[in-house]
Design an enzyme around this catalytic site. Structure first.
Site, short mmCIF file in Angstrom:
data_model
loop_
_atom_site.label_atom_id
_atom_site.label_comp_id
_atom_site.label_asym_id
_atom_site.label_seq_id
_atom_site.Cartn_x
_atom_site.Cartn_y
_atom_site.Cartn_z
N HIS A 1 31.96 -40.06 -13.02
CA HIS A 1 31.86 -38.62 -12.76
C HIS A 1 32.46 -38.28 -11.40
O HIS A 1 33.23 -37.32 -11.27
CB HIS A 1 30.40 -38.19 -12.82
CG HIS A 1 30.15 -36.80 -12.33
ND1 HIS A 1 30.14 -35.70 -13.16
CD2 HIS A 1 29.90 -36.32 -11.09
CE1 HIS A 1 29.90 -34.61 -12.46
NE2 HIS A 1 29.76 -34.96 -11.19
N GLU A 2 32.12 -39.08 -10.39
CA GLU A 2 32.64 -38.81 -9.05
C GLU A 2 34.14 -39.04 -8.97
O GLU A 2 34.86 -38.28 -8.31
CB GLU A 2 31.91 -39.69 -8.02
CG GLU A 2 30.41 -39.43 -7.91
CD GLU A 2 30.06 -37.98 -7.63
OE1 GLU A 2 30.84 -37.31 -6.93
OE2 GLU A 2 29.01 -37.52 -8.10
N HIS B 1 36.03 -36.01 -10.06
CA HIS B 1 36.28 -34.98 -9.06
C HIS B 1 37.60 -35.22 -8.35
O HIS B 1 38.34 -34.27 -8.04
CB HIS B 1 35.14 -34.96 -8.03
CG HIS B 1 33.88 -34.30 -8.51
ND1 HIS B 1 33.85 -33.04 -9.05
CD2 HIS B 1 32.60 -34.75 -8.52
CE1 HIS B 1 32.60 -32.71 -9.36
NE2 HIS B 1 31.83 -33.74 -9.07
N GLU C 1 31.72 -29.40 -12.14
CA GLU C 1 30.75 -30.43 -12.49
C GLU C 1 30.86 -30.80 -13.97
O GLU C 1 30.85 -31.99 -14.33
CB GLU C 1 29.33 -29.95 -12.17
CG GLU C 1 29.01 -29.87 -10.70
CD GLU C 1 28.96 -31.24 -10.03
OE1 GLU C 1 28.70 -32.24 -10.73
OE2 GLU C 1 29.20 -31.31 -8.82
#
Length: 263
Positions: free
Chosen positions: A129-130, A133, A190
Site C-alpha cells: 500500500h505504501e 503511494h 488511500e
C-alpha cells in the site's frame, strides 16, 4: 498594472501550468504533477535522512531481515523507477502501528506494526500500500496542489531543514511537522494505493485475502474507535474491507512462487 489584469494573467499562467502537467495515475485517475521525478526523489531522500537521525533505528537482525524479505519480494515486481535506482527500507523502533514510503524509494516500517500485521502477507499488504503511494506519485500530487494554492512555494527552494518551505515539503510527503507523525493522504489516494498494493502483493505471491485480515486486526487494535468516515480522509475500516474484497474478486491468477519470509 491593474489588479484585475494581474489576476487575469495569474489565472492564465496557472491554467497553462495545470494543463501542461496533467497526468493519469496507474488506475486512470487524473492528476496534476508539477515536479520532476528527480526533484521528488531528492526531497524524499532528504526527508528520510533526517528521519534516520531523529528516530530510533531498530538493529535487530532477524526483524530487519524479515521486513527486508517482504519488501524485496514486492519491489522485485516493479519496473525500474525514474529518479532512483534502489529501494531502501529501515525499521524504526516505535509503538506506532504504521509504515510509510517516500519518493526516491525510501520505506520506513515501525516495529509496532509487526504486532498487528501478524504474518508476511499482512505486512506485504501494508508495505505494498505504501509503495502504491510512491508509484502513483501521491506526494507529487499533494505538493503540486500546495504549489497552486501557495504562489510562493517553489520546489527548487525546498530543503528539509532551515527554509521557510520546510513544513510544506514535509506535509507534501505525508510526514507532518513532527517527524514520525504520519499525515493521511486523501480518500481517493488511500483507496487507489489499496488497489495498487493489492495487485502488487498478489503478483509477488502473497495472499491478497490477508489484506482483509489485516484491516480486521487494525480495527481490533484500535478498539473499534474510528472517526465517522465523512470526518476522515481515510475510508472507514468497513468500507476499506468491502473495497478490498471486491478488488480481490477482480484479480487475475498469478503464477508467482509463494514467498518464504518469516520472523
Amino acid at each position: 498594472m491593474s489588479h484585475f489584469r494581474l489576476l487575469f494573467i495569474t489565472g492564465v499562467l496557472a491554467s497553462t501550468m495545470v494543463l501542461s502537467a496533467c497526468s493519469s495515475s496507474p488506475t486512470g485517475r487524473q492528476q496534476v504533477l508539477l515536479f520532476s521525478d528527480q526533484e521528488m526523489s531528492q526531497l524524499g531522500s532528504q526527508s528520510f535522512d533526517t528521519l534516520k537521525k531523529q528516530e530510533k533505528v531498530n538493529k535487530d537482525a532477524k526483524t530487519n531481515q524479515y521486513v527486508q524479505c517482504v519488501t524485496d519480494t514486492l519491489t522485485a515486481q516493479l519496473s525500474p523507477a525514474e529518479g532512483f535506482s534502489d529501494w531502501e527500507v529501515v525499521v524504526f523502533d516505535s509503538k506506532q502501528v504504521n509504515a510509510f514510503a517516500l519518493p526516491g524509494g525510501k520505506i520506513g516500517v515501525y516495529t509496532g506494526l509487526l504486532n498487528v500485521a501478524t504474518n508476511q502477507d499482512q505486512l506485504a499488504s501494508v508495505i505494498g500500500h505504501e509503495i502504491g503511494h510512491v508509484i502513483a506519485q501521491h506526494s507529487n500530487e499533494r505538493l503540486s496542489r500546495s504549489q497552486m494554492t501557495n504562489v510562493g512555494l517553489k520546489l527548487s527552494s525546498i530543503a528539509i531543514s532551515g527554509t521557510d518551505y520546510h513544513d510544506a515539503a514535509m506535509a507534501g510527503l505525508g510526514l507532518g511537522v513532527q517527524y514520525g507523525v504520519l499525515m493521511p493522504y486523501g480518500r481517493a489516494q488511500e483507496s487507489e494505493s489499496d488497489i495498487i498494493g493489492l495487485r502488487l502483493m498478489a503478483q509477488a505471491g502473497f495472499d491478497p485475502n490477508e489484506s482483509v485480515s489485516l484491516w480486521k486486526n487494525m480495527n481490533k487494535a484500535s478498539g473499534g474507535q474510528q472517526p465517522p468516515e465523512l470526518l476522515s480522509t481515510h475510508p472507514s475500516h468497513d468500507t476499506r474491507i468491502d473495497d478490498l474484497k471486491a478488488e480481490i474478486g477482480r484479480l487475475p491468477a498469478y503464477n508467482a512462487t509463494r514467498p518464504q519470509c518469516r520472523l
